[in-house]
Scaffold this motif. Structure first.
Motif, PDB file in Angstrom:
ATOM      1  N   PHE A  84      -9.559  -8.233  14.101  1.00  0.00           N
ATOM      2  CA  PHE A  84      -8.212  -8.595  13.654  1.00  0.00           C
ATOM      3  C   PHE A  84      -7.689  -9.816  14.410  1.00  0.00           C
ATOM      4  O   PHE A  84      -8.132 -10.115  15.519  1.00  0.00           O
ATOM      5  CB  PHE A  84      -7.244  -7.434  13.889  1.00  0.00           C
ATOM      6  CG  PHE A  84      -7.698  -6.163  13.256  1.00  0.00           C
ATOM      7  CD1 PHE A  84      -7.371  -5.877  11.940  1.00  0.00           C
ATOM      8  CD2 PHE A  84      -8.470  -5.258  13.952  1.00  0.00           C
ATOM      9  CE1 PHE A  84      -7.811  -4.701  11.346  1.00  0.00           C
ATOM     10  CE2 PHE A  84      -8.911  -4.085  13.376  1.00  0.00           C
ATOM     11  CZ  PHE A  84      -8.580  -3.807  12.066  1.00  0.00           C
TER      12      PHE A  84
ATOM     13  N   LEU B  88      -7.536  -1.583  23.161  1.00  0.00           N
ATOM     14  CA  LEU B  88      -6.800  -0.523  23.868  1.00  0.00           C
ATOM     15  C   LEU B  88      -6.315  -1.098  25.197  1.00  0.00           C
ATOM     16  O   LEU B  88      -7.142  -1.487  26.036  1.00  0.00           O
ATOM     17  CB  LEU B  88      -7.711   0.686  24.113  1.00  0.00           C
ATOM     18  CG  LEU B  88      -8.151   1.423  22.851  1.00  0.00           C
ATOM     19  CD1 LEU B  88      -9.297   2.371  23.144  1.00  0.00           C
ATOM     20  CD2 LEU B  88      -6.980   2.171  22.239  1.00  0.00           C
ATOM     21  N   PRO B  89      -4.993  -1.194  25.383  1.00  0.00           N
ATOM     22  CA  PRO B  89      -4.479  -1.949  26.534  1.00  0.00           C
ATOM     23  C   PRO B  89      -4.803  -1.344  27.893  1.00  0.00           C
ATOM     24  O   PRO B  89      -4.883  -2.070  28.875  1.00  0.00           O
ATOM     25  CB  PRO B  89      -2.962  -1.957  26.299  1.00  0.00           C
ATOM     26  CG  PRO B  89      -2.694  -0.821  25.381  1.00  0.00           C
ATOM     27  CD  PRO B  89      -3.925  -0.634  24.553  1.00  0.00           C
TER      28      PRO B  89
ATOM     29  N   LYS C 233      -6.262  -6.071  18.634  1.00  0.00           N
ATOM     30  CA  LYS C 233      -6.136  -4.602  18.616  1.00  0.00           C
ATOM     31  C   LYS C 233      -7.070  -3.924  19.626  1.00  0.00           C
ATOM     32  O   LYS C 233      -7.869  -3.044  19.287  1.00  0.00           O
ATOM     33  CB  LYS C 233      -6.372  -4.051  17.214  1.00  0.00           C
ATOM     34  CG  LYS C 233      -5.324  -4.513  16.217  1.00  0.00           C
ATOM     35  CD  LYS C 233      -5.215  -3.579  15.060  1.00  0.00           C
ATOM     36  CE  LYS C 233      -4.356  -4.133  13.941  1.00  0.00           C
ATOM     37  NZ  LYS C 233      -3.018  -4.546  14.330  1.00  0.00           N
TER      38      LYS C 233
ATOM     39  N   ARG D 261     -15.376   4.055   8.179  1.00  0.00           N
ATOM     40  CA  ARG D 261     -14.971   2.964   9.085  1.00  0.00           C
ATOM     41  C   ARG D 261     -15.942   2.801  10.244  1.00  0.00           C
ATOM     42  O   ARG D 261     -16.082   1.720  10.792  1.00  0.00           O
ATOM     43  CB  ARG D 261     -13.558   3.227   9.606  1.00  0.00           C
ATOM     44  CG  ARG D 261     -12.525   3.046   8.510  1.00  0.00           C
ATOM     45  CD  ARG D 261     -11.149   3.381   8.988  1.00  0.00           C
ATOM     46  NE  ARG D 261     -10.195   3.268   7.889  1.00  0.00           N
ATOM     47  CZ  ARG D 261      -9.011   3.831   7.876  1.00  0.00           C
ATOM     48  NH1 ARG D 261      -8.614   4.554   8.904  1.00  0.00           N
ATOM     49  NH2 ARG D 261      -8.206   3.669   6.853  1.00  0.00           N
TER      50      ARG D 261
ATOM     51  N   LEU E 156      -8.473   2.636  12.811  1.00  0.00           N
ATOM     52  CA  LEU E 156      -9.179   1.560  12.109  1.00  0.00           C
ATOM     53  C   LEU E 156     -10.636   1.432  12.527  1.00  0.00           C
ATOM     54  O   LEU E 156     -11.457   0.969  11.741  1.00  0.00           O
ATOM     55  CB  LEU E 156      -8.475   0.222  12.350  1.00  0.00           C
ATOM     56  CG  LEU E 156      -7.180   0.031  11.565  1.00  0.00           C
ATOM     57  CD1 LEU E 156      -6.633  -1.355  11.798  1.00  0.00           C
ATOM     58  CD2 LEU E 156      -7.421   0.238  10.072  1.00  0.00           C
TER      59      LEU E 156
ATOM     60  N   PHE F 119     -15.691   2.846  23.652  1.00  0.00           N
ATOM     61  CA  PHE F 119     -14.905   3.762  22.815  1.00  0.00           C
ATOM     62  C   PHE F 119     -15.453   3.812  21.381  1.00  0.00           C
ATOM     63  O   PHE F 119     -15.581   4.879  20.781  1.00  0.00           O
ATOM     64  CB  PHE F 119     -13.431   3.331  22.809  1.00  0.00           C
ATOM     65  CG  PHE F 119     -12.557   4.247  22.013  1.00  0.00           C
ATOM     66  CD1 PHE F 119     -12.152   5.462  22.536  1.00  0.00           C
ATOM     67  CD2 PHE F 119     -12.149   3.915  20.733  1.00  0.00           C
ATOM     68  CE1 PHE F 119     -11.358   6.326  21.795  1.00  0.00           C
ATOM     69  CE2 PHE F 119     -11.355   4.765  19.983  1.00  0.00           C
ATOM     70  CZ  PHE F 119     -10.955   5.973  20.522  1.00  0.00           C
TER      71      PHE F 119
ATOM     72  N   GLU G 281      -1.961   1.821  19.507  1.00  0.00           N
ATOM     73  CA  GLU G 281      -3.232   2.337  20.003  1.00  0.00           C
ATOM     74  C   GLU G 281      -3.824   3.331  18.985  1.00  0.00           C
ATOM     75  O   GLU G 281      -5.012   3.293  18.685  1.00  0.00           O
ATOM     76  CB  GLU G 281      -2.956   3.090  21.301  1.00  0.00           C
ATOM     77  CG  GLU G 281      -3.830   2.693  22.455  1.00  0.00           C
ATOM     78  CD  GLU G 281      -3.386   3.395  23.718  1.00  0.00           C
ATOM     79  OE1 GLU G 281      -4.032   4.372  24.082  1.00  0.00           O
ATOM     80  OE2 GLU G 281      -2.374   2.974  24.314  1.00  0.00           O
TER      81      GLU G 281
ATOM     82  N   TYR H 274      -3.135   3.495  15.789  1.00  0.00           N
ATOM     83  CA  TYR H 274      -3.494   2.746  14.580  1.00  0.00           C
ATOM     84  C   TYR H 274      -4.876   2.100  14.755  1.00  0.00           C
ATOM     85  O   TYR H 274      -5.737   2.175  13.884  1.00  0.00           O
ATOM     86  CB  TYR H 274      -2.410   1.687  14.340  1.00  0.00           C
ATOM     87  CG  TYR H 274      -2.677   0.760  13.188  1.00  0.00           C
ATOM     88  CD1 TYR H 274      -2.721   1.243  11.887  1.00  0.00           C
ATOM     89  CD2 TYR H 274      -2.880  -0.603  13.393  1.00  0.00           C
ATOM     90  CE1 TYR H 274      -2.966   0.389  10.827  1.00  0.00           C
ATOM     91  CE2 TYR H 274      -3.116  -1.467  12.356  1.00  0.00           C
ATOM     92  CZ  TYR H 274      -3.161  -0.968  11.066  1.00  0.00           C
ATOM     93  OH  TYR H 274      -3.407  -1.812  10.023  1.00  0.00           O
ATOM     94  N   MET H 275      -5.065   1.485  15.946  1.00  0.00           N
ATOM     95  CA  MET H 275      -6.327   0.825  16.220  1.00  0.00           C
ATOM     96  C   MET H 275      -7.486   1.831  16.236  1.00  0.00           C
ATOM     97  O   MET H 275      -8.546   1.579  15.672  1.00  0.00           O
ATOM     98  CB  MET H 275      -6.192   0.115  17.568  1.00  0.00           C
ATOM     99  CG  MET H 275      -7.284  -0.842  17.904  1.00  0.00           C
ATOM    100  SD  MET H 275      -8.733  -0.019  18.418  1.00  0.00           S
ATOM    101  CE  MET H 275      -8.148   0.708  19.923  1.00  0.00           C
ATOM    102  N   MET H 276      -7.234   2.973  16.860  1.00  0.00           N
ATOM    103  CA  MET H 276      -8.291   3.997  16.913  1.00  0.00           C
ATOM    104  C   MET H 276      -8.694   4.427  15.504  1.00  0.00           C
ATOM    105  O   MET H 276      -9.869   4.612  15.204  1.00  0.00           O
ATOM    106  CB  MET H 276      -7.806   5.220  17.691  1.00  0.00           C
ATOM    107  CG  MET H 276      -7.687   4.998  19.174  1.00  0.00           C
ATOM    108  SD  MET H 276      -7.034   6.510  19.918  1.00  0.00           S
ATOM    109  CE  MET H 276      -6.871   6.012  21.608  1.00  0.00           C
TER     110      MET H 276
END
Lengths: 227, 334
Positions: A86, A92-93, A90, A79, B244, A103, B238, B240-242
């Motif tokens: 998406f 990170l909030p 998606k 990955r 992916l 990141f 969060e 899940y996103m990490m």
């Protein structure tokens, strides 16, 4: 670059296949649009390419990697070689624009110096200069999608997969995103875009693959789409 | 076709080998995990505060359980020590016989020590002991003569287990001959029943305290586990996103563990302050009620850094285990 050979995926025993014996070949640097109604199998196809889902049968080869040889422990590293965008961004909030992009680079082990030099360049590329310290909830939908794209391309992946990236955006912002994807493609990145947006598909004049009920029903070099 | 397959397989293996060229930067990853864990702690301030408060409650329950049990054990020991275990020998028993009786008693497994007090000394001890009690002193002064007995005071390991002592006293000819029939042993007949009752009650209190303590610790651990689980549930997108974008398990899990360690360390310090304050405030009152809090208090005030470290260890262990279990669910799928 991407090769699918008679790939089938079924959810549950009695349901119809979400993907039904699909074969597909995407060349490096191509810009491919995947169209189809909801439930046609587009997202399942992308999920198999990112190895969120495993096919029941068939072969998948991406960037020379045969997914049959891939161990679960190697999936994160696969990955890291792919760029994914998406519909719902998606992000990170609780991290800023800079940190969200950084990141993606930190997890591949880039040094802080490399990160400090790369992130501003991609922020500039997606047109978000000056928003580095903003948190996602301080951005518009279009801006959030730009951050997601910046994060996806920061590692300079050979392939960028965008799953309905314009689904939550108004037409003006949708076109901004599509133009950005074209720009990234012009730098040599293979782009795989799924969308419902007829206007975008028909104006882009790119390769269009239409899916229906888990099967490819048409594959046109400079295609169009009618819902 | 076969040659093509072999070539493809070779290409795939080469590509797989090249997947993770920078994996050796473990120290850099570790530093980043620490950084993310610490920044998440402050950026999720409310969640961190809630988890820390719950952790404080957990640690206070554990610490109070421990302190209460220790105080109870000390109190029980003190009460058991106060139970008089003596046999009374005639005034004219020769020093040789007294030495022989002492030796026989000391041979018993249940006996720790034996102290003989002469009749004169015994009389003086009584007067000294009850000097402030006017009624007893008046009775003593009215007594025509002092009791003609010497006292063999026996210290036993456990008042619940004195069967060998009772047997010896009932069977040993020298002891039987030396004892004054008007003064039976302090642990015989109805007194024996009283001792047994005290002993049983104290055993029940100790065992009950232990069971209650274990139950409290289990309940408290479940509460903190659920709090951390809910905190992680709130951030499952969060995770899940990490996943992916290619973060490996340790990079995703690490910051949550660092956060849990912070809950544990902070909560341990707060708990230590709460427990010490409570103990200082309650000490004199507890002593008034005859509760043996002194040695626990001294232990805690002397070894307070160790006590804080133990609390930190318990807090971080519960936190880290909870985090590991809670994140496992979200890290399972590819």
């Amino acid at each position: 670059m991407i090769l699918l050979d008679r790939v089938t995926k079924t959810y549950g025993i009695k349901s119809k296949p979400a993907i039904n014996r699909i074969s597909l070949h995407v060349e490096p640097k191509e810009f491919v649009i995947l169209v189809g109604t909801s439930g046609a199998g587009k997202s399942t196809l992308l999920k198999m390419l990112t190895r969120e889902e495993k096919p029941d049968s068939g072969k998948i080869i991406v960037g020379g990697i045969d997914y049959d040889d891939l161990k679960d422990s190697q999936v994160p590293y696969l990955r890291q070689k792919l760029g994914v965008v998406f519909q719902d961004f998606k992000l990170l909030p609780r991290r800023t624009v800079f940190e969200n992009i950084a990141f993606a680079l930190e997890i591949v082990g880039m040094t802080n110096r490399e990160i400090r030099s790369t992130v501003p360049k991609v922020i500039d590329l997606v047109g978000l200069k000056g928003k580095e310290k903003n948190f996602p909830d301080q951005l518009s939908g279009g801006e959030m999608q730009r951050v997601a794209i910046a994060r996806a391309v920061a590692r300079q992946p050979k392939i960028l997969m965008a799953d309905e990236p314009t689904g939550n955006l108004d037409p003006r912002h949708s076109w901004d995103i599509v133009r950005l994807l074209e720009k990234i493609n012009s730098y040599g990145t293979t782009v795989l875009l799924t969308t419902h947006n007829v206007d975008i598909v028909n104006k882009l004049k790119r390769r269009v693959i239409t899916m229906e009920h888990g099967k490819i029903t048409s594959d046109q070099a400079q295609g169009w789409y009618k819902q | 076709m076969n040659a093509q397959n072999t070539a493809q397989r070779r290409t795939s293996k080469t590509a797989l080998k090249a997947l993770n060229p920078r994996n050796h930067r473990k120290l850099l990853s570790f530093w980043r995990i620490l950084k993310y864990g610490m920044s998440s702690f402050f950026r999720n301030a409310w969640l961190s505060l809630a988890a820390t408060v719950i952790m404080v409650i957990t640690l206070v329950i554990i610490a109070v359980t421990f302190v209460a049990r220790q105080v109870m054990v000390d109190t029980v020991t003190e009460i058991k020590d106060k139970v008089d275990m003596s046999i009374y020998v005639k005034q004219d028993t020769s020093p040789k016989d007294i030495a022989s009786i002492k030796a026989s008693l000391l041979k018993l497994d249940s006996v720790v020590s034996v102290k003989y007090t002469t009749p004169e000394q015994f009389w003086e001890d009584i007067k000294t002991k009850y000097i402030d009690n006017a009624d007893i002193m008046s009775a003593i002064s009215e007594a025509s003569e002092k009791p003609p007995i010497g006292v063999m005071n026996i210290k036993v390991k456990d008042i619940s287990h004195i069967e060998d002592l009772t047997n010896l006293v009932n069977t040993n000819k020298l002891i039987k001959a030396s004892m004054d029939e008007n003064y039976p042993p302090s642990f015989s007949d109805s007194r024996r029943t009283a001792i047994d009752n005290i002993s049983r009650t104290m055993d029940f209190v100790q065992k009950g305290g232990l069971i209650a303590g274990v139950l409290f610790i289990i309940i408290a651990s479940l509460i903190i586990f659920n709090t951390i689980r809910m905190a992680i549930f709130n951030r499952r997108d969060e995770i899940y996103m990490m996943k992916l974008i290619g973060a490996n398990k340790s990079f995703i899990r690490g910051p949550f563990i660092v956060e849990a360690v912070q809950y544990g360390v902070l909560a341990a310090i707060v708990t230590a302050v709460i427990i010490t304050t409570l103990l200082v405030l309650a000490k004199s009152k507890l002593i008034e009620y005859g509760i043996a809090v002194g040695s626990t208090y001294n232990l805690l005030t002397t070894f307070w850094p160790l006590a804080v470290l133990i609390l930190m260890f318990i807090g971080t262990t519960i936190g880290v285990v909870s985090s590991l279990l809670a994140t496992r669910k979200y890290l399972k799928l590819n």
